[in-house]
Design a protein around this motif. Sequence first.
Motif, PDB file in Angstrom:
ATOM      1  N   THR A  33       0.824  -1.215   0.000  1.00 21.77           N
ATOM      2  CA  THR A  33       0.000   0.000   0.000  1.00 21.77           C
ATOM      3  C   THR A  33       0.863   1.271   0.000  1.00 21.77           C
ATOM      4  O   THR A  33       0.349   2.362   0.193  1.00 21.77           O
ATOM      5  CB  THR A  33      -0.924   0.046   1.236  1.00 21.77           C
ATOM      6  OG1 THR A  33      -0.116  -0.055   2.410  1.00 21.77           O
ATOM      7  CG2 THR A  33      -1.943  -1.059   1.233  1.00 21.77           C
ATOM      8  N   LYS A  34       2.150   1.084  -0.182  1.00 20.48           N
ATOM      9  CA  LYS A  34       3.112   2.200  -0.296  1.00 20.48           C
ATOM     10  C   LYS A  34       3.235   3.024   0.987  1.00 20.48           C
ATOM     11  O   LYS A  34       3.623   4.187   0.954  1.00 20.48           O
ATOM     12  CB  LYS A  34       2.764   3.109  -1.474  1.00 20.48           C
ATOM     13  CG  LYS A  34       2.852   2.390  -2.809  1.00 20.48           C
ATOM     14  CD  LYS A  34       2.720   3.352  -3.966  1.00 20.48           C
ATOM     15  CE  LYS A  34       3.058   2.707  -5.287  1.00 20.48           C
ATOM     16  NZ  LYS A  34       2.212   1.575  -5.645  1.00 20.48           N
ATOM     17  N   MET A  35       2.884   2.427   2.123  1.00 19.61           N
ATOM     18  CA  MET A  35       3.095   3.125   3.395  1.00 19.61           C
ATOM     19  C   MET A  35       4.591   3.095   3.731  1.00 19.61           C
ATOM     20  O   MET A  35       5.101   3.987   4.403  1.00 19.61           O
ATOM     21  CB  MET A  35       2.311   2.458   4.528  1.00 19.61           C
ATOM     22  CG  MET A  35       0.809   2.632   4.438  1.00 19.61           C
ATOM     23  SD  MET A  35       0.261   4.325   4.626  1.00 19.61           S
ATOM     24  CE  MET A  35       0.282   4.541   6.393  1.00 19.61           C
ATOM     25  N   ARG A  37       8.617   2.146   2.009  1.00 21.00           N
ATOM     26  CA  ARG A  37       9.370   1.788   0.800  1.00 21.00           C
ATOM     27  C   ARG A  37       9.919   0.381   0.971  1.00 21.00           C
ATOM     28  O   ARG A  37      10.276  -0.024   2.085  1.00 21.00           O
ATOM     29  CB  ARG A  37      10.522   2.765   0.591  1.00 21.00           C
ATOM     30  CG  ARG A  37      10.074   4.121   0.146  1.00 21.00           C
ATOM     31  CD  ARG A  37      11.279   4.926  -0.367  1.00 21.00           C
ATOM     32  NE  ARG A  37      10.829   6.196  -0.905  1.00 21.00           N
ATOM     33  CZ  ARG A  37      10.747   7.312  -0.189  1.00 21.00           C
ATOM     34  NH1 ARG A  37      11.087   7.310   1.072  1.00 21.00           N
ATOM     35  NH2 ARG A  37      10.330   8.435  -0.732  1.00 21.00           N
ATOM     36  N   ASP A 163      -1.548   9.296   9.364  1.00 19.68           N
ATOM     37  CA  ASP A 163      -0.736   8.651   8.328  1.00 19.68           C
ATOM     38  C   ASP A 163       0.712   8.483   8.813  1.00 19.68           C
ATOM     39  O   ASP A 163       1.307   7.418   8.672  1.00 19.68           O
ATOM     40  CB  ASP A 163      -0.778   9.521   7.063  1.00 19.68           C
ATOM     41  CG  ASP A 163       0.071   8.959   5.943  1.00 19.68           C
ATOM     42  OD1 ASP A 163      -0.274   7.886   5.435  1.00 19.68           O
ATOM     43  OD2 ASP A 163       1.085   9.600   5.592  1.00 19.68           O
ATOM     44  N   ARG A 167       2.613   4.908   9.687  1.00 19.14           N
ATOM     45  CA  ARG A 167       3.881   4.505   9.069  1.00 19.14           C
ATOM     46  C   ARG A 167       4.906   4.117  10.140  1.00 19.14           C
ATOM     47  O   ARG A 167       5.587   3.090  10.023  1.00 19.14           O
ATOM     48  CB  ARG A 167       4.475   5.662   8.251  1.00 19.14           C
ATOM     49  CG  ARG A 167       3.842   5.825   6.921  1.00 19.14           C
ATOM     50  CD  ARG A 167       4.177   7.193   6.367  1.00 19.14           C
ATOM     51  NE  ARG A 167       3.271   7.525   5.296  1.00 19.14           N
ATOM     52  CZ  ARG A 167       3.565   7.409   4.013  1.00 19.14           C
ATOM     53  NH1 ARG A 167       4.739   6.996   3.639  1.00 19.14           N
ATOM     54  NH2 ARG A 167       2.692   7.723   3.094  1.00 19.14           N
ATOM     55  N   LYS A 245      -6.560  -7.533   1.358  1.00 22.42           N
ATOM     56  CA  LYS A 245      -6.703  -6.087   1.185  1.00 22.42           C
ATOM     57  C   LYS A 245      -7.076  -5.496   2.532  1.00 22.42           C
ATOM     58  O   LYS A 245      -8.234  -5.516   2.952  1.00 22.42           O
ATOM     59  CB  LYS A 245      -7.779  -5.802   0.135  1.00 22.42           C
ATOM     60  CG  LYS A 245      -7.907  -4.345  -0.236  1.00 22.42           C
ATOM     61  CD  LYS A 245      -6.727  -3.860  -1.014  1.00 22.42           C
ATOM     62  CE  LYS A 245      -6.835  -2.377  -1.311  1.00 22.42           C
ATOM     63  NZ  LYS A 245      -5.576  -1.787  -1.676  1.00 22.42           N
ATOM     64  N   LEU A 246      -6.055  -5.000   3.232  1.00 23.58           N
ATOM     65  CA  LEU A 246      -6.270  -4.463   4.572  1.00 23.58           C
ATOM     66  C   LEU A 246      -5.970  -2.980   4.575  1.00 23.58           C
ATOM     67  O   LEU A 246      -5.131  -2.518   3.812  1.00 23.58           O
ATOM     68  CB  LEU A 246      -5.325  -5.138   5.567  1.00 23.58           C
ATOM     69  CG  LEU A 246      -5.485  -6.632   5.824  1.00 23.58           C
ATOM     70  CD1 LEU A 246      -4.320  -7.114   6.672  1.00 23.58           C
ATOM     71  CD2 LEU A 246      -6.779  -6.907   6.543  1.00 23.58           C
ATOM     72  N   SER A 247      -6.621  -2.259   5.475  1.00 30.93           N
ATOM     73  CA  SER A 247      -6.243  -0.861   5.658  1.00 30.93           C
ATOM     74  C   SER A 247      -4.918  -0.862   6.424  1.00 30.93           C
ATOM     75  O   SER A 247      -4.595  -1.851   7.097  1.00 30.93           O
ATOM     76  CB  SER A 247      -7.304  -0.123   6.461  1.00 30.93           C
ATOM     77  OG  SER A 247      -7.249  -0.526   7.810  1.00 30.93           O
ATOM     78  N   PRO A 248      -4.123   0.228   6.321  1.00 28.34           N
ATOM     79  CA  PRO A 248      -2.836   0.234   7.025  1.00 28.34           C
ATOM     80  C   PRO A 248      -2.970  -0.020   8.534  1.00 28.34           C
ATOM     81  O   PRO A 248      -2.132  -0.702   9.108  1.00 28.34           O
ATOM     82  CB  PRO A 248      -2.289   1.631   6.738  1.00 28.34           C
ATOM     83  CG  PRO A 248      -2.903   2.013   5.442  1.00 28.34           C
ATOM     84  CD  PRO A 248      -4.270   1.407   5.457  1.00 28.34           C
ATOM     85  N   ILE A 249      -4.028   0.493   9.169  1.00 29.18           N
ATOM     86  CA  ILE A 249      -4.175   0.276  10.614  1.00 29.18           C
ATOM     87  C   ILE A 249      -4.510  -1.190  10.892  1.00 29.18           C
ATOM     88  O   ILE A 249      -3.986  -1.792  11.836  1.00 29.18           O
ATOM     89  CB  ILE A 249      -5.254   1.214  11.211  1.00 29.18           C
ATOM     90  CG1 ILE A 249      -4.795   2.662  11.039  1.00 29.18           C
ATOM     91  CG2 ILE A 249      -5.479   0.917  12.688  1.00 29.18           C
ATOM     92  CD1 ILE A 249      -5.805   3.695  11.455  1.00 29.18           C
TER      93      ILE A 249
END
Lengths: 349, 217
Positions: A33-35, A37, A163, A167, A245-249
């Motif tokens: 999810t590009k949170m 690199r 955000d 991260r 497919k998860l949200s970052p949290i």
Amino acid sequence: MALILIFLSSGLFLGWSLGANDAANIFGTAVGTKMLRFGTAAIVGSIFVIIGAVVSGAGASHTLGKLGAVNAIAGSFTVAFSAAFTVFWMTKMKLPVSTSQAVVGAIIGWNLFSGKPTDATALTKIVTTWVVCPVLSAIFSFILFFIIKKILKHTRISIIRMDSYTRAALLITGAFGAYSLGANNIANVMGVFIPVSPFPDIHIAGFFSLSSVQILFLLGALAIAVGIFTYSKRVMMTVGNSIFKLSPIAAFIVVLSSSLVLFLFASTALQTWLLSHHLPTWPLVPVSSSQAVVGAILGIGLAKSGRNIDFSVIGKIGMGWVATPLVSGALSFVFLSIMQNLFMQPVFI
Amino acid sequence: MGLLFNQASQIEGDVASLLDNISNAIMIFDAAIKNYLNNENDIFIKRMEDVNILETAVDELRRGIRHQLYSKMLLPESRGDMLSLLETIDNVIDTTEEVLVQFDIQRPKIPKELNKDFIELVDASCKAADFTVLAARCYINNSDLINDHINKTFFYEHEADKVENRIKRKLFGSDDFVTDLAGKAHLSKFVELIAKLSDDGQDVCERLSVATIKRSI
């Protein structure tokens, strides 16, 4: 030395495979999810896998050693090779597979081939842990989901600041996850080589020393790191974008829950602390990080009312518990026979 | 890590400034239309210029935020929603500027008898736009009040629609206020322009409703 390295190659291949696949369980969503690199994830992951393996790898290896102490290096090579081949073949056949379960099956195969008894107590402990691992991971993620939801509701952090926090949390949890993975799963990679470790203890400048086993673990951990750098990126992209497919949290909760489980089943320090406080302990056993992750995702699914959960994954995990050791054990028996009778190498003493 | 938090602070500040500017523009717009209705031309022109300055500032802030979000790869999950919010809420301030400019260029003749209706229309439209800005702030700051503000926006948009139709009926229903059809059509166009402010607010809030649902864990 060259012969030793050749014999170690199957374990190193297992390590590479572990790095390529299991690092995605830790950093997959964050990178996908590009949170984070990939380079950051790979460097942090590799460093902490190595630290975890060298510092805390002994606990889970000890339990594996109880199951069967493979006492000839050609035997160790064949056992690790059988496990690696099982993982490779079952993955190719799209069957659920775990390195931990493949290694256990291969060791039992060696026990059967060499006529050594299989320690039923150790086996029971290990198998029980396999079942407990995803369940515990689900419980952790279920509880963490509500705790974090409550915290977020009360703290009212802005979307932009959130955000940054997410991260940072993904990076820190990822480091912890990598440490736990190294500590717990190095037994799968190098555990069967411990009784035949060819390396002497090393003392550097009088204040830093590495035991023979730690050198073995360091090599295995380096193989894991190579796996992370060379092949895990595409697995991470797959994990991050398509399968889960998860949200970052939610990803943070999943990684933290599964890492806690891996840590619990690997930490000798925690076990010592529990013993010293007369608290109950549990066996230190290599468990499947993938199954821990699936358990954690199910936990979140249950916390979100239980709808849209694909319960067939539970059946797949269960099938993996049975099928993987059986396949691996049978292959180990066959390969040991080939190694002994065709290549004339002693596979047990 | 410190750099990451600095970037977050900077964008937070920029977004807050952008919303402040839009909020100010709505207040100035409200006052400017009332100045126009009271024939206070100098003050009207000054207010129009103020709105123009704010609109330019908002455009610059919006471009800066968009650049930051993409170049620093921030908010990967909700970047689309965030940019969509910024683009659509920009329409609100664009409309305030556009309406004032058209008033200045076309100088519509509003009968004194309709002043009260026009003031009511401007009030309803500005309230809808105000609650839109509040809803946007709640979205950014993760506040539960967002649904409250979204509902109020929808309410005032509906009120604006009712006043808009009432004025049009008065205009076209008799020749008491304006006699020629061209004059009626001209005023009708300005009624629609003012009401567009509330429509823009509604558009933003519809997107916010979806974005809020998407943002759950």
